[in-house]
Design a protein around this motif. Structure first.
Motif, PDB file in Angstrom:
ATOM      1  N   GLN A  23      15.271 -15.008  13.045  1.00 25.49           N
ATOM      2  CA  GLN A  23      14.106 -15.481  12.309  1.00 25.49           C
ATOM      3  C   GLN A  23      13.504 -16.758  12.879  1.00 25.49           C
ATOM      4  OE1 GLN A  23      14.996 -16.346   8.205  1.00 25.49           O
ATOM      5  NE2 GLN A  23      16.717 -17.685   8.685  1.00 25.49           N
ATOM      6  N   GLY A  24      12.167 -16.850  12.789  1.00 21.45           N
ATOM      7  CA  GLY A  24      11.434 -18.066  13.086  1.00 21.45           C
ATOM      8  C   GLY A  24      11.192 -18.821  11.796  1.00 21.45           C
ATOM      9  N   LEU A  25      11.377 -20.143  11.846  1.00 18.99           N
ATOM     10  CA  LEU A  25      11.252 -20.963  10.646  1.00 18.99           C
ATOM     11  C   LEU A  25      10.148 -22.002  10.734  1.00 18.99           C
ATOM     12  CD1 LEU A  25      15.078 -21.561  10.134  1.00 18.99           C
ATOM     13  CD2 LEU A  25      13.616 -20.143   8.688  1.00 18.99           C
ATOM     14  N   ALA A  26       9.719 -22.329  11.941  1.00 18.38           N
ATOM     15  CA  ALA A  26       8.706 -23.365  12.119  1.00 18.38           C
ATOM     16  C   ALA A  26       7.794 -22.992  13.269  1.00 18.38           C
ATOM     17  CB  ALA A  26       9.369 -24.716  12.390  1.00 18.38           C
ATOM     18  N   VAL A  27       6.528 -23.360  13.155  1.00 19.16           N
ATOM     19  CA  VAL A  27       5.571 -23.097  14.223  1.00 19.16           C
ATOM     20  C   VAL A  27       4.514 -24.193  14.198  1.00 19.16           C
ATOM     21  CG1 VAL A  27       4.221 -21.530  12.757  1.00 19.16           C
ATOM     22  CG2 VAL A  27       4.000 -21.401  15.251  1.00 19.16           C
ATOM     23  N   ALA A  28       4.178 -24.726  15.379  1.00 19.23           N
ATOM     24  CA  ALA A  28       3.197 -25.803  15.480  1.00 19.23           C
ATOM     25  C   ALA A  28       2.483 -25.710  16.815  1.00 19.23           C
ATOM     26  CB  ALA A  28       3.875 -27.166  15.342  1.00 19.23           C
ATOM     27  N   ALA A  29       1.239 -26.145  16.835  1.00 16.41           N
ATOM     28  CA  ALA A  29       0.437 -26.116  18.053  1.00 16.41           C
ATOM     29  C   ALA A  29       0.513 -27.440  18.786  1.00 16.41           C
ATOM     30  CB  ALA A  29      -1.014 -25.816  17.703  1.00 16.41           C
ATOM     31  N   SER A  30       0.402 -27.396  20.101  1.00 15.76           N
ATOM     32  CA  SER A  30       0.241 -28.619  20.880  1.00 15.76           C
ATOM     33  C   SER A  30      -1.166 -29.157  20.643  1.00 15.76           C
ATOM     34  CB  SER A  30       0.450 -28.328  22.363  1.00 15.76           C
ATOM     35  OG  SER A  30      -0.543 -27.422  22.837  1.00 15.76           O
ATOM     36  N   PRO A  31      -1.383 -30.454  20.833  1.00 14.06           N
ATOM     37  CA  PRO A  31      -2.716 -31.013  20.581  1.00 14.06           C
ATOM     38  C   PRO A  31      -3.829 -30.350  21.379  1.00 14.06           C
ATOM     39  CG  PRO A  31      -1.104 -32.772  20.719  1.00 14.06           C
ATOM     40  CD  PRO A  31      -0.392 -31.511  21.125  1.00 14.06           C
ATOM     41  N   ASP A  32      -3.533 -29.862  22.590  1.00 15.81           N
ATOM     42  CA  ASP A  32      -4.572 -29.204  23.379  1.00 15.81           C
ATOM     43  C   ASP A  32      -4.724 -27.722  23.028  1.00 15.81           C
ATOM     44  OD1 ASP A  32      -2.386 -27.948  24.540  1.00 15.81           O
ATOM     45  OD2 ASP A  32      -2.673 -28.825  26.525  1.00 15.81           O
ATOM     46  N   ARG A  33      -3.906 -27.254  22.080  1.00 16.88           N
ATOM     47  CA  ARG A  33      -3.959 -25.889  21.551  1.00 16.88           C
ATOM     48  C   ARG A  33      -3.600 -24.810  22.580  1.00 16.88           C
ATOM     49  NH1 ARG A  33      -8.741 -25.298  17.098  1.00 16.88           N
ATOM     50  NH2 ARG A  33      -8.018 -26.966  15.740  1.00 16.88           N
ATOM     51  N   LYS A  34      -3.011 -25.206  23.665  1.00 18.09           N
ATOM     52  CA  LYS A  34      -2.622 -24.234  24.680  1.00 18.09           C
ATOM     53  C   LYS A  34      -1.188 -23.762  24.521  1.00 18.09           C
ATOM     54  CE  LYS A  34      -5.861 -25.958  28.176  1.00 18.09           C
ATOM     55  NZ  LYS A  34      -5.992 -26.543  29.556  1.00 18.09           N
ATOM     56  N   ARG A  35      -0.380 -24.563  23.843  1.00 14.37           N
ATOM     57  CA  ARG A  35       1.016 -24.213  23.635  1.00 14.37           C
ATOM     58  C   ARG A  35       1.303 -23.996  22.151  1.00 14.37           C
ATOM     59  NH1 ARG A  35       5.352 -27.766  27.131  1.00 14.37           N
ATOM     60  NH2 ARG A  35       4.631 -27.185  29.216  1.00 14.37           N
ATOM     61  N   LEU A  36       2.322 -23.194  21.934  1.00 13.02           N
ATOM     62  CA  LEU A  36       2.822 -22.965  20.590  1.00 13.02           C
ATOM     63  C   LEU A  36       4.307 -23.291  20.595  1.00 13.02           C
ATOM     64  CD1 LEU A  36       1.485 -21.770  17.987  1.00 13.02           C
ATOM     65  CD2 LEU A  36       2.649 -19.637  18.559  1.00 13.02           C
ATOM     66  N   TYR A  37       4.702 -24.235  19.770  1.00 12.26           N
ATOM     67  CA  TYR A  37       6.117 -24.572  19.639  1.00 12.26           C
ATOM     68  C   TYR A  37       6.686 -23.834  18.433  1.00 12.26           C
ATOM     69  CZ  TYR A  37       4.911 -28.368  22.830  1.00 12.26           C
ATOM     70  OH  TYR A  37       4.471 -29.092  23.919  1.00 12.26           O
ATOM     71  N   VAL A  38       7.806 -23.154  18.635  1.00  6.56           N
ATOM     72  CA  VAL A  38       8.413 -22.333  17.588  1.00  6.56           C
ATOM     73  C   VAL A  38       9.875 -22.723  17.429  1.00  6.56           C
ATOM     74  CG1 VAL A  38       8.913 -19.985  16.802  1.00  6.56           C
ATOM     75  CG2 VAL A  38       6.850 -20.433  18.149  1.00  6.56           C
ATOM     76  N   GLY A  39      10.307 -22.896  16.185  1.00  8.24           N
ATOM     77  CA  GLY A  39      11.697 -23.198  15.895  1.00  8.24           C
ATOM     78  C   GLY A  39      12.281 -22.190  14.931  1.00  8.24           C
ATOM     79  N   GLY A  40      13.607 -22.106  14.902  1.00 10.31           N
ATOM     80  CA  GLY A  40      14.254 -21.173  13.985  1.00 10.31           C
ATOM     81  C   GLY A  40      15.729 -21.028  14.268  1.00 10.31           C
ATOM     82  N   ASP A  41      16.213 -19.793  14.080  1.00 12.03           N
ATOM     83  CA  ASP A  41      17.632 -19.483  14.301  1.00 12.03           C
ATOM     84  C   ASP A  41      17.860 -18.687  15.584  1.00 12.03           C
ATOM     85  OD1 ASP A  41      18.378 -20.681  11.912  1.00 12.03           O
ATOM     86  OD2 ASP A  41      18.208 -18.834  10.756  1.00 12.03           O
ATOM     87  N   PHE A  42      16.828 -18.374  16.320  1.00  8.93           N
ATOM     88  CA  PHE A  42      16.898 -17.452  17.451  1.00  8.93           C
ATOM     89  C   PHE A  42      17.604 -18.062  18.668  1.00  8.93           C
ATOM     90  CE2 PHE A  42      12.748 -19.512  17.063  1.00  8.93           C
ATOM     91  CZ  PHE A  42      12.657 -20.207  18.249  1.00  8.93           C
ATOM     92  N   THR A  43      18.138 -17.169  19.503  1.00 10.14           N
ATOM     93  CA  THR A  43      18.781 -17.566  20.765  1.00 10.14           C
ATOM     94  C   THR A  43      18.177 -16.844  21.962  1.00 10.14           C
ATOM     95  OG1 THR A  43      20.487 -15.886  20.433  1.00 10.14           O
ATOM     96  CG2 THR A  43      20.969 -18.133  19.664  1.00 10.14           C
ATOM     97  N   GLN A  44      17.231 -15.955  21.695  1.00 10.01           N
ATOM     98  CA  GLN A  44      16.492 -15.282  22.763  1.00 10.01           C
ATOM     99  C   GLN A  44      15.029 -15.133  22.365  1.00 10.01           C
ATOM    100  OE1 GLN A  44      18.233 -11.505  23.863  1.00 10.01           O
ATOM    101  NE2 GLN A  44      19.594 -12.461  25.349  1.00 10.01           N
ATOM    102  N   VAL A  45      14.143 -15.345  23.337  1.00 12.04           N
ATOM    103  CA  VAL A  45      12.712 -15.131  23.128  1.00 12.04           C
ATOM    104  C   VAL A  45      12.188 -14.350  24.322  1.00 12.04           C
ATOM    105  CG1 VAL A  45      10.448 -16.188  22.816  1.00 12.04           C
ATOM    106  CG2 VAL A  45      12.473 -17.258  21.792  1.00 12.04           C
ATOM    107  N   ASN A  46      11.625 -13.206  24.068  1.00 13.52           N
ATOM    108  CA  ASN A  46      11.145 -12.323  25.143  1.00 13.52           C
ATOM    109  C   ASN A  46      12.250 -12.036  26.161  1.00 13.52           C
ATOM    110  OD1 ASN A  46       8.748 -12.797  23.801  1.00 13.52           O
ATOM    111  ND2 ASN A  46       7.855 -14.068  25.409  1.00 13.52           N
ATOM    112  N   GLY A  47      13.491 -12.019  25.697  1.00 18.38           N
ATOM    113  CA  GLY A  47      14.621 -11.760  26.582  1.00 18.38           C
ATOM    114  C   GLY A  47      15.169 -12.979  27.285  1.00 18.38           C
ATOM    115  N   HIS A  48      14.527 -14.141  27.122  1.00 19.77           N
ATOM    116  CA  HIS A  48      14.988 -15.383  27.750  1.00 19.77           C
ATOM    117  C   HIS A  48      15.943 -16.110  26.807  1.00 19.77           C
ATOM    118  CE1 HIS A  48      11.977 -15.300  31.034  1.00 19.77           C
ATOM    119  NE2 HIS A  48      11.181 -14.743  30.124  1.00 19.77           N
ATOM    120  N   ALA A  49      17.032 -16.610  27.328  1.00 20.34           N
ATOM    121  CA  ALA A  49      17.982 -17.370  26.515  1.00 20.34           C
ATOM    122  C   ALA A  49      17.400 -18.731  26.157  1.00 20.34           C
ATOM    123  CB  ALA A  49      19.290 -17.542  27.268  1.00 20.34           C
ATOM    124  N   VAL A  50      17.424 -19.073  24.871  1.00 20.14           N
ATOM    125  CA  VAL A  50      16.947 -20.364  24.380  1.00 20.14           C
ATOM    126  C   VAL A  50      17.927 -20.825  23.300  1.00 20.14           C
ATOM    127  CG1 VAL A  50      14.517 -19.901  24.906  1.00 20.14           C
ATOM    128  CG2 VAL A  50      15.453 -19.281  22.667  1.00 20.14           C
TER     129      VAL A  50
END
Length: 534
Positions: free
Chosen positions: A103-130
């Protein structure tokens, strides 16, 4: 002659809705309408949302999306715990294809709106280890390479500047470095920074950054912040550079922390900051607020308290009104709806941004906020039900938006009694169909006739109510012709009774009907009733 009598409750305050009589009054601003707009649906729960331009990003715990109107399990598109949809159309954005393995629990945009920061309980995103947090390309959902802070526990709150990303949650280390539920990393590469205020006794649920980026307000279940409980009992501000505590007068009033109480969300409109609170009285929760509050950035002091009963989960302020997701069941303290028997919940509410009165009613269950300023409860009452995804009997968990739209996310299954799962949109009247009209049935508001004296017929009726209009106009017809027109303020809990005394020829029979309509022309017509005058 028309007579109006008050029934059921004391008269509410200013009339404020999607088309108020005077939208310039601070106590009666314009809201979005209560019309539920077609919106993509999910099959679980949405915990948080972020808006970038015309795109809404939703994170939570779900596995599939489906179009508006589609029954559960049909026309599905795989979307694992994160998706993006158009704010203006409600349609799924198919080019954003990020996927989280938990699950994702938090989401926020970078000031330039080009990035999305996502937080939660996950350990993989799109198959990448995080490790519980990730930076994504806001257009495609691709993982930004080289940005991977190694968090030891869930990330539940994120705010970002061009240089720094601040994180809050349940973690205790970042890599091998100790960080007690608060940390900051470099925006460019995710490297851990020296900022390290410490929250103890419970997790961090929310962060909000001052407009000048000099300070951050922290909210959650923690009982101390940098060793202090005032500020620091569920709420406190810290310096954005040094992490030291700052005087936070709001925490002298709002004190929710521990296992069964917390500050659940924080947000800002650039001028004020807002928060919501949770308290489980039956569990012995150490807190005093279940509603929401507003505070200023100048000295971090409270500007109003919403002392509604029933936990509050999320809050968003547009340029005109403040919207809340929760499950309020008693807003009598702020001159709103009283407790009902059996209990009923109102999960989407709106308030004035300005204080409009003073709390004067004591509480029998909780500490009172007597003498504190309070907002106006606005006439915006969309109906969101409870879902089953979390087992917590809740509906909406998150609210976000802009000056034209408000978006709700959660686990609800229906909006305004129609199937709409997990996500909902509402818009200002210029963008909405404006089809929400008088709610009470024609039969329940039909005129009651009597002939009290020779040549007189009295016509009595009770006011109707509307989800997003505080003032309804009543046209009374005799024998097909209008004999009276009156505009009266009402709410679902406050429906005045009205009487018209009609002079007619003795011994004559007449037909009467009543038409109630709102500012957008939605009408409810009563059955026709007849009586012979004395």
């Amino acid at each position: 002659m028309l007579v109006t009598a008050l029934v059921l409750a004391a008269a509410p305050g200013a009339a404020a809705d999607s088309a108020p009589a005077d939208p310039g009054l601070p106590s009666s601003p314009v809201t979005v309408t209560a019309d539920s707009l077609p919106t993509v649906q999910i099959d679980g729960v949405v915990w948080q949302q972020a808006v970038i331009g015309d795109t809404v990003y939703a994170v939570g715990k779900f596995s599939a999306a489906r179009p508006a109107g589609a029954p559960a399990g049909t026309q599905t598109t795989p979307r694992k715990n994160i998706l993006a949809f158009s704010l203006s159309t409600g349609k799924l954005i198919t080019t954003f294809t990020a996927s989280l393995n938990a699950q994702g629990l938090a989401v926020a945009a970078s000031p330039d709106r080009k990035r999305l920061y996502v937080g939660g309980d996950f350990t993989q995103v799109n198959g990448h280890a995080v490790r519980k947090v990730v930076a994504l390309d806001a257009a495609t959902g691709a993982v930004i390479p080289g940005w991977a802070p190694p968090m030891s526990g869930s990330v539940r709150a994120i705010v970002a500047t061009p240089d720094t990303v601040y994180l809050g949650g349940a973690f205790t280390t970042v890599g091998s470095a100790s960080r007690s539920r608060l940390a900051a990393v470099r925006a460019s590469d995710g490297a851990l920074l020296a900022w390290q205020p410490a929250a103890h006794g419970g997790r961090v649920n929310a962060l909000v950054l001052a407009p000048d980026r000099s300070k951050i307000v922290v909210g959650g279940a923690f009982t101390t912040l940098n060793g202090s409980s005032d500020p620091g009992f569920g709420l406190g501000a810290v310096d954005a550079v040094s992490g030291r505590n700052l005087a936070t007068p709001a925490n002298k009033l709002v004190r929710n922390a521990g296992t069964y109480a917390a500050v659940t969300s924080l947000s800002s409109d650039g001028t004020s900051w807002y928060g919501t609170a949770f308290l489980l009285v039956s569990g012995g929760g150490t807190g005093n607020l279940e509603g929401s509050f507003a505070a200023n950035w100048q000295d971090l002091a409270i500007t109003w308290i919403d002392d509604c009963r029933g936990d509050s989960h999320s809050i968003f302020a547009s340029s005109t009104a403040v919207y809340k997701a929760g499950h309020s069941h008693d807003c009598g303290k702020i001159d709103g709806f009283p407790e009902s028997d059996p209990r009923s919940w109102h999960r989407a509410l709106a308030y004035s941004k300005a204080a409009a009165g003073t709390l004067t009613r004591p509480s029998s269950r909780l500490p009172s906020f007597l003498g504190q300023p309070m907002p106006t409860l606005l006439v915006w009452f969309p109906d969101l039900d409870t879902g089953t995804a979390t087992g917590q009997n809740q509906g909406p968990w998150t609210v976000a938006g802009n000056d034209q739209y408000v978006v709700m996310g959660g686990e609800f299954l229906n909006v305004n009694l129609r199937g709409q799962q997990g996500l909902a949109r509402f818009a200002v009247s210029s963008l909405a169909p404006n089809r929400e009209g008088p709610r009470s049935s024609a039969a329940s508001t039909q005129p009651v006739l009597a002939s009290p004296s020779t040549g007189t017929i009295s016509i009595n009726w009770q006011a109707n109510w509307d989800r997003d209009s505080s003032r309804l106009t009543y046209k009374l017809y005799r024998d097909g012709k209008i004999i009276s027109t009156r505009t009266v303020s009402s709410r679902f809990w406050y429906r005045p009774s009205m009487q018209f005394l009609d002079s007619v020829a003795a011994g004559t029979t007449h037909d009467y009907k009543l038409v109630a309509n709102d500012a957008f022309g939605n009408a409810m017509t009563s059955p026709t009733v007849s009586l012979k005058a004395k």
